[in-house]
Design an enzyme around this catalytic site. Structure first.
Site, PDB file in Angstrom:
ATOM      1  N   PRO A  10       0.870  -1.286  -0.151  1.00 17.14           N
ATOM      2  CA  PRO A  10       0.067   0.037  -0.166  1.00 17.14           C
ATOM      3  C   PRO A  10       0.734   1.407   0.160  1.00 17.14           C
ATOM      4  O   PRO A  10       0.396   2.274  -0.656  1.00 17.14           O
ATOM      5  CB  PRO A  10      -0.821  -0.263   1.387  1.00 17.14           C
ATOM      6  CG  PRO A  10      -0.127  -1.164   2.136  1.00 17.14           C
ATOM      7  CD  PRO A  10       0.638  -2.001   1.244  1.00 17.14           C
ATOM      8  N   LYS A  12       3.625   1.616  -1.666  1.00 21.72           N
ATOM      9  CA  LYS A  12       3.960   2.031  -2.945  1.00 21.72           C
ATOM     10  C   LYS A  12       3.073   2.469  -3.775  1.00 21.72           C
ATOM     11  O   LYS A  12       2.994   3.565  -4.703  1.00 21.72           O
ATOM     12  CB  LYS A  12       4.464   0.684  -3.754  1.00 21.72           C
ATOM     13  CG  LYS A  12       5.869   0.069  -3.672  1.00 21.72           C
ATOM     14  CD  LYS A  12       6.380  -0.748  -4.468  1.00 21.72           C
ATOM     15  CE  LYS A  12       7.770  -1.159  -4.246  1.00 21.72           C
ATOM     16  NZ  LYS A  12       8.157  -2.231  -4.875  1.00 21.72           N
ATOM     17  N   ASP A  65      10.627  -2.652  -9.882  1.00 25.47           N
ATOM     18  CA  ASP A  65      11.335  -3.119  -8.955  1.00 25.47           C
ATOM     19  C   ASP A  65      12.755  -2.527  -8.803  1.00 25.47           C
ATOM     20  O   ASP A  65      13.411  -1.815  -9.406  1.00 25.47           O
ATOM     21  CB  ASP A  65      11.968  -4.641  -9.533  1.00 25.47           C
ATOM     22  CG  ASP A  65      12.395  -5.689  -8.877  1.00 25.47           C
ATOM     23  OD1 ASP A  65      12.070  -5.725  -7.670  1.00 25.47           O
ATOM     24  OD2 ASP A  65      13.597  -6.411  -8.943  1.00 25.47           O
ATOM     25  N   ASP A 149      17.369   4.086   3.602  1.00 21.10           N
ATOM     26  CA  ASP A 149      17.306   5.405   3.767  1.00 21.10           C
ATOM     27  C   ASP A 149      18.188   6.210   4.903  1.00 21.10           C
ATOM     28  O   ASP A 149      18.769   7.128   4.500  1.00 21.10           O
ATOM     29  CB  ASP A 149      16.059   6.148   3.826  1.00 21.10           C
ATOM     30  CG  ASP A 149      15.089   6.168   2.335  1.00 21.10           C
ATOM     31  OD1 ASP A 149      15.819   5.664   1.230  1.00 21.10           O
ATOM     32  OD2 ASP A 149      13.853   6.380   2.234  1.00 21.10           O
ATOM     33  N   LYS A 171      12.988  14.086  -1.096  1.00 24.94           N
ATOM     34  CA  LYS A 171      13.285  12.575  -1.782  1.00 24.94           C
ATOM     35  C   LYS A 171      12.781  12.589  -3.046  1.00 24.94           C
ATOM     36  O   LYS A 171      13.660  12.038  -3.903  1.00 24.94           O
ATOM     37  CB  LYS A 171      12.932  11.709  -0.628  1.00 24.94           C
ATOM     38  CG  LYS A 171      13.498  10.333  -1.094  1.00 24.94           C
ATOM     39  CD  LYS A 171      12.910   9.146  -0.337  1.00 24.94           C
ATOM     40  CE  LYS A 171      13.228   7.851  -0.740  1.00 24.94           C
ATOM     41  NZ  LYS A 171      12.697   6.622  -0.054  1.00 24.94           N
ATOM     42  N   ARG A 177      13.145   6.362  -7.813  1.00 25.84           N
ATOM     43  CA  ARG A 177      11.628   6.171  -8.087  1.00 25.84           C
ATOM     44  C   ARG A 177      11.127   7.256  -8.822  1.00 25.84           C
ATOM     45  O   ARG A 177      10.346   7.222  -9.889  1.00 25.84           O
ATOM     46  CB  ARG A 177      10.740   5.611  -7.091  1.00 25.84           C
ATOM     47  CG  ARG A 177      10.368   4.358  -7.240  1.00 25.84           C
ATOM     48  CD  ARG A 177       9.296   3.886  -6.091  1.00 25.84           C
ATOM     49  NE  ARG A 177       9.963   4.083  -4.691  1.00 25.84           N
ATOM     50  CZ  ARG A 177      10.824   3.416  -4.326  1.00 25.84           C
ATOM     51  NH1 ARG A 177      11.113   2.248  -4.852  1.00 25.84           N
ATOM     52  NH2 ARG A 177      11.453   3.888  -3.083  1.00 25.84           N
TER      53      ARG A 177
HETATM   54  P1  IMP Z   1      10.733  -4.238  -3.943  1.00 27.22           P
HETATM   55  O1  IMP Z   1       9.803  -4.087  -3.339  1.00 27.22           O
HETATM   56  O2  IMP Z   1      11.150  -5.457  -4.544  1.00 27.22           O
HETATM   57  O3  IMP Z   1      11.263  -3.173  -5.143  1.00 27.22           O
HETATM   58  O4  IMP Z   1      11.941  -4.029  -2.859  1.00 27.22           O
HETATM   59  C1  IMP Z   1      13.072  -2.843  -2.823  1.00 27.22           C
HETATM   60  C2  IMP Z   1      13.913  -3.011  -1.702  1.00 27.22           C
HETATM   61  O5  IMP Z   1      14.840  -2.104  -1.978  1.00 27.22           O
HETATM   62  C3  IMP Z   1      13.172  -2.630  -0.443  1.00 27.22           C
HETATM   63  O6  IMP Z   1      12.872  -3.514   0.397  1.00 27.22           O
HETATM   64  C4  IMP Z   1      14.496  -1.649   0.176  1.00 27.22           C
HETATM   65  O7  IMP Z   1      15.056  -2.685   0.866  1.00 27.22           O
HETATM   66  C5  IMP Z   1      15.211  -1.229  -0.892  1.00 27.22           C
HETATM   67  N1  IMP Z   1      14.727   0.089  -1.520  1.00 27.22           N
HETATM   68  C6  IMP Z   1      14.146   0.405  -2.721  1.00 27.22           C
HETATM   69  N2  IMP Z   1      13.808   1.721  -2.738  1.00 27.22           N
HETATM   70  C7  IMP Z   1      14.379   2.264  -1.746  1.00 27.22           C
HETATM   71  C8  IMP Z   1      14.098   3.589  -1.153  1.00 27.22           C
HETATM   72  O8  IMP Z   1      13.728   4.313  -1.697  1.00 27.22           O
HETATM   73  N3  IMP Z   1      14.498   3.689   0.055  1.00 27.22           N
HETATM   74  C9  IMP Z   1      15.300   2.768   0.678  1.00 27.22           C
HETATM   75  N4  IMP Z   1      15.450   1.548   0.686  1.00 27.22           N
HETATM   76  C10 IMP Z   1      14.895   1.187  -0.782  1.00 27.22           C
END
Ligand code: IMP
Length: 192
Positions: A10, A12, A65, A149, A171, A177
């Protein structure tokens, strides 16, 4: 246009609704099954998720991703960022492992990467990628954001703040993203 977001997260959904405006981002219907993230690249995982949602709903879908790559670790944890310290690891555990493994006096360079895929039910796909370069702080700082972060200091700013010390909009302006979303919006605008 309306875009189904292929995720069960949610956080995302809220974030992409802001990032993709004026497009509308819709939740994935509960009955749709998401494929496992078995790809070796961000792009592969994002495309698989977006196409699965488009096929299942008959609507245009997007999926992202993302993760963090550390130069001193040859790009790891990369696609394994969410489960770096184990299958059910918390954000804190994953970050602690990264801080442990990147040498204190070595290359502290890190990058956030986001692959964002677009898929239509007819099979047409498009992929964009956003990057945010940074350095790894020695200790976590700040309460905002999530994941890595608290130790990610973006090179785009010269105040030395971590991503966790920035507001969401600050951010978004520099994040992987945010950049990927703006590129996808520009591509969608170009097709009108
Ligand atoms: P996803 O949901 O498979 O894309 O998982 C991405 C993982 O990468 C997250 O669980 C975080 O550990 C890390 N990650 C991705 N984007 C961010 C961000 O903007 N800040 C901090 N960690 C991030």
């Amino acid at each position: 246009m309306d875009l189904v977001l292929s995720t069960r997260n949610p956080h995302k959904l809220r974030e992409f609704n802001v990032l993709m405006a004026p497009h509308r981002v819709l939740p994935l219907p509960g009955e749709v099954e998401l494929p496992p993230e078995t790809g070796h690249t961000f792009a592969e995982n994002a495309l698989t998720k977006a196409q699965a949602a488009a096929d299942a709903t008959g609507k245009t879908a997007i999926a992202d991703d993302s993760g963090i790559s550390a130069a001193a670790l040859g790009g790891r944890p990369g696609v394994y960022s969410a489960r770096y310290a184990g299958e059910n690891a918390t954000d804190e555990e994953n970050l602690a492992k990264l801080l442990d493994e990147v040498p204190d006096d070595g290359d502290r360079g890190v990058a956030y990467v986001c692959a964002l895929a677009y898929a239509e039910p007819n099979g047409q796909t498009h992929l964009v990628e956003g990057r945010c370069e940074g350095t790894l702080a020695h200790k976590p700082r700040g309460d905002g954001g999530f994941g890595y972060d608290p130790a990610f200091v973006p090179v785009d700013r010269d105040d030395g703040l971590t991503m966790s010390e920035l507001s969401q909009s600050d951010k978004d302006a520099i994040s992987h993203r945010g950049r990927a979303a703006r590129e996808l919006i520009a591509w969608l605008d170009g097709r009108r």
